[in-house]
Write an enzyme that holds these catalytic residues in place. Structure first.
Site, PDB file in Angstrom:
ATOM      1  N   LYS A 171     -29.161 -36.225 -31.633  1.00  0.00           N
ATOM      2  CA  LYS A 171     -29.238 -35.457 -30.507  1.00  0.00           C
ATOM      3  C   LYS A 171     -29.981 -35.620 -29.005  1.00  0.00           C
ATOM      4  O   LYS A 171     -31.024 -35.357 -28.790  1.00  0.00           O
ATOM      5  CB  LYS A 171     -29.386 -34.095 -31.200  1.00  0.00           C
ATOM      6  CG  LYS A 171     -29.229 -33.158 -29.980  1.00  0.00           C
ATOM      7  CD  LYS A 171     -30.794 -31.931 -30.331  1.00  0.00           C
ATOM      8  CE  LYS A 171     -31.471 -31.984 -29.833  1.00  0.00           C
ATOM      9  NZ  LYS A 171     -31.139 -31.508 -27.697  1.00  0.00           N
ATOM     10  N   GLY A 223     -40.292 -36.816 -28.154  1.00  0.00           N
ATOM     11  CA  GLY A 223     -40.764 -35.287 -26.909  1.00  0.00           C
ATOM     12  C   GLY A 223     -41.923 -34.686 -26.624  1.00  0.00           C
ATOM     13  O   GLY A 223     -42.466 -35.782 -26.972  1.00  0.00           O
ATOM     14  N   THR A 227     -42.918 -28.780 -28.397  1.00  0.00           N
ATOM     15  CA  THR A 227     -41.502 -28.967 -28.804  1.00  0.00           C
ATOM     16  C   THR A 227     -42.114 -29.959 -30.664  1.00  0.00           C
ATOM     17  O   THR A 227     -40.897 -29.303 -32.004  1.00  0.00           O
ATOM     18  CB  THR A 227     -40.672 -29.378 -28.408  1.00  0.00           C
ATOM     19  OG1 THR A 227     -40.047 -29.008 -27.123  1.00  0.00           O
ATOM     20  CG2 THR A 227     -38.535 -29.489 -29.056  1.00  0.00           C
ATOM     21  N   GLU A 245     -42.484 -39.553 -31.730  1.00  0.00           N
ATOM     22  CA  GLU A 245     -43.445 -39.913 -31.030  1.00  0.00           C
ATOM     23  C   GLU A 245     -43.514 -39.149 -30.265  1.00  0.00           C
ATOM     24  O   GLU A 245     -42.154 -38.634 -29.304  1.00  0.00           O
ATOM     25  CB  GLU A 245     -42.385 -41.144 -30.214  1.00  0.00           C
ATOM     26  CG  GLU A 245     -43.383 -42.187 -29.764  1.00  0.00           C
ATOM     27  CD  GLU A 245     -42.405 -41.927 -27.988  1.00  0.00           C
ATOM     28  OE1 GLU A 245     -43.061 -41.693 -27.560  1.00  0.00           O
ATOM     29  OE2 GLU A 245     -42.013 -42.621 -27.889  1.00  0.00           O
ATOM     30  N   CYS A 280     -43.518 -41.783 -21.641  1.00  0.00           N
ATOM     31  CA  CYS A 280     -45.291 -40.875 -21.931  1.00  0.00           C
ATOM     32  C   CYS A 280     -45.810 -42.640 -21.479  1.00  0.00           C
ATOM     33  O   CYS A 280     -46.621 -42.356 -22.004  1.00  0.00           O
ATOM     34  CB  CYS A 280     -44.335 -40.441 -23.550  1.00  0.00           C
ATOM     35  SG  CYS A 280     -43.188 -42.318 -24.209  1.00  0.00           S
ATOM     36  N   GLU A 381     -50.674 -33.697 -19.673  1.00  0.00           N
ATOM     37  CA  GLU A 381     -49.883 -34.477 -18.682  1.00  0.00           C
ATOM     38  C   GLU A 381     -49.003 -34.027 -18.249  1.00  0.00           C
ATOM     39  O   GLU A 381     -48.436 -33.678 -18.327  1.00  0.00           O
ATOM     40  CB  GLU A 381     -48.578 -34.841 -20.486  1.00  0.00           C
ATOM     41  CG  GLU A 381     -47.816 -35.885 -20.107  1.00  0.00           C
ATOM     42  CD  GLU A 381     -47.312 -36.451 -21.374  1.00  0.00           C
ATOM     43  OE1 GLU A 381     -46.983 -37.705 -21.409  1.00  0.00           O
ATOM     44  OE2 GLU A 381     -46.880 -35.550 -22.430  1.00  0.00           O
TER      45      GLU A 381
END
Length: 478
Positions: A171, A223, A227, A245, A280, A381
């Protein structure tokens, strides 16, 4: 024209998940209309994947190995096309869109694992029984990729999943589905069973349906933390195991003995320039020894000033837009808040670019100096071209500041002192530590986070084992 899902070897343009108008971030203009998977399409993809899994496992290991090598060869032939689709997806400059090469590298690496031993045999106390420890595939796994690294995550997850014997329901984000869909087509062209790799762009509802589906035996999610919490909640429905991750707020430690010219270049590209800070792995907290702080800052800002901004398809361009209008609004609000709360001194940037770039989502590379590590600017972040520079007095303070965050994905160390490099690397709370080196993912190296940067690994034998489950078989020898 609507770009369709890829399920069981077929394109589906009419779906229950509706559609998404894909916007090209460099111009703010519509690029494609993308069909989105709803629960019906997810169910169809999972059913197709189980059929393909059985066909895949019916092949001998040498045949599966050779088919993955054939796929790697086909990806190699289409590297330029995949790179261009990567640019179409999220306007990453073509100079950085070589993540398509990661796809080839991971496929070749994990193809070599297909016919290698995955198990062991051990003696048993008080018996001469045969005790076998085997690693078997889960069957069908769900892989959820982020918009900012669809090909990189596809490389690091789909390759080992297939090598382990699984089928995949992939996805990609609705914001960046194009390269992933083309990869799905290449899987078919390489002769993989239809449905072995289904590609189902979807929004939140489709992602939730995928994670909750009883036919999904493991989920790999890449992500953000917010989420991830929703993914874990959905996975709890069937107690489905999850690899996550997640994000980072990585520290980049510049010691007084470092090559400051090289450190400035690395820090600029690993910080605000690479993917416009939308990574990231972004080294958004730059810690500099007080004795070289001013010299480093001058060199760093000089490198920032040379960044070429413009059309992402121009090979000379090194800095592109952020993903969307909402992302631009959020990043600019973060900058304004940092200025108003005096979190640090704004050294350069802080504004949206205008002129011929005004229709795109371009934000200037933004650097704050003398930042307080306790501030929201240093702790949250940003996921944009914004970095913070801080001073430290000695090694102990550098490590303390670097570890003073809820994240722990990457850390970077710039030093020419080998003993210091080893010592500091072992003290840093991060899944990957890069010494005088960019974050260069490779199939040989395990990658993943500490703390709220996630759990589980991609890459290396560790990444393969994430897609294998252990079975113990004991045969009585009476």
């Amino acid at each position: 024209m609507t770009v369709g899902l890829l399920v069981g070897g077929e394109r589906i343009t009419q779906s229950t998940g509706g559609s998404h108008e894909h916007i090209y971030p460099a111009t703010g203009q519509s690029n494609e209309t993308v069909a989105l998977a709803g629960s019906q399409e997810i169910d169809r993809a999972v059913t197709s994947a189980w059929e393909a899994h059985r066909a895949w496992m019916a092949l001998t290991v040498d045949r599966r190995r050779d088919m993955l090598i054939d796929l790697a060869d086909l990806v190699h032939e289409h590297l330029d096309e995949l790179a261009r689709l990567n640019v179409d997806d999220y306007a990453v400059p073509i100079s950085f869109a070589g993540t398509a090469l990661l796809l080839e590298r991971f496929l070749r690496h994990y193809a070599g694992y297909v016919d290698k031993p995955h198990g062991a045999s051990t003696p048993v106390n008080g018996s001469f029984d045969v005790n076998l420890i085997e690693r078997e595939p889960y069957g069908v796994v769900g892989v959820i990729t982020p918009w900012n690294g669809a090909l990189a995550v596809t490389a690091s997850c789909v390759a080992p999943a297939l090598a382990a014997g699984n089928a995949v329901v992939l996805k990609p984000s609705e914001l960046a589905p194009l390269a992933a869909l083309r990869f799905g087509e290449l899987c078919l062209e390489a002769g993989l069973p239809p449905g072995l790799v289904n590609v189902v762009p979807a929004g939140a509802a489709g992602g939730d349906a995928l994670v909750r589906h009883a036919g999904i035996r493991k989920v790999h999610f890449t992500g953000g933390g917010a989420t991830a919490r929703k993914v874990l909640e959905a996975a709890a429905t069937n107690l489905t195991p999850v690899v996550a991750e997640l994000g980072g707020k990585s520290a980049n430690l510049i010691f007084e003995d470092a090559d400051l010219d090289a450190a400035a270049v690395l820090s600029a590209h690993q910080g605000p320039l690479m993917q416009s800070g939308q990574s990231c792995a972004c080294a958004s907290r730059i810690l500099v020894h007080e004795s070289v702080y001013d010299t480093f800052v001058d060199k760093f800002l000089s490198v920032i000033g040379t960044a070429q901004v413009g059309d992402p398809m121009d090979p000379a361009v090194s800095f592109g837009p952020v993903i969307s209008q909402s992302a631009a609004d959020r990043i600019l609000a973060t900058i304004d808040e940092a200025v108003s709360h005096r979190a640090g001194e704004l050294l350069v940037g802080g504004k949206r670019l205008g002129g011929k770039l005004a229709r795109g989502y371009y934000i200037e590379p933004t650097v704050f100096g003398a930042v307080d590590n306790a501030s929201a600017l240093a702790q949250t972040e940003t996921f944009g071209p914004v970095v913070s520079i801080m001073r430290f007095r000695d090694d102990a303070e550098a490590v303390r500041i670097a570890n003073d965050t809820v994240y722990g994905l990457n850390a970077f160390v710039q030093t020419n002192d080998l003993a210091r490099a080893h010592r500091v690397a072992r003290q840093l709370e991060a899944g990957s530590v890069w010494i005088n080196q960019f974050s260069d993912m490779s199939p040989q190296g395990p990658y993943g986070g500490y703390k709220q940067s996630g759990f589980g690994r991609t890459g290396g034998a560790e990444g393969l084992h994430e897609f294998l489950q252990i079975k113990n078989i004991r045969i009585g020898m009476r």
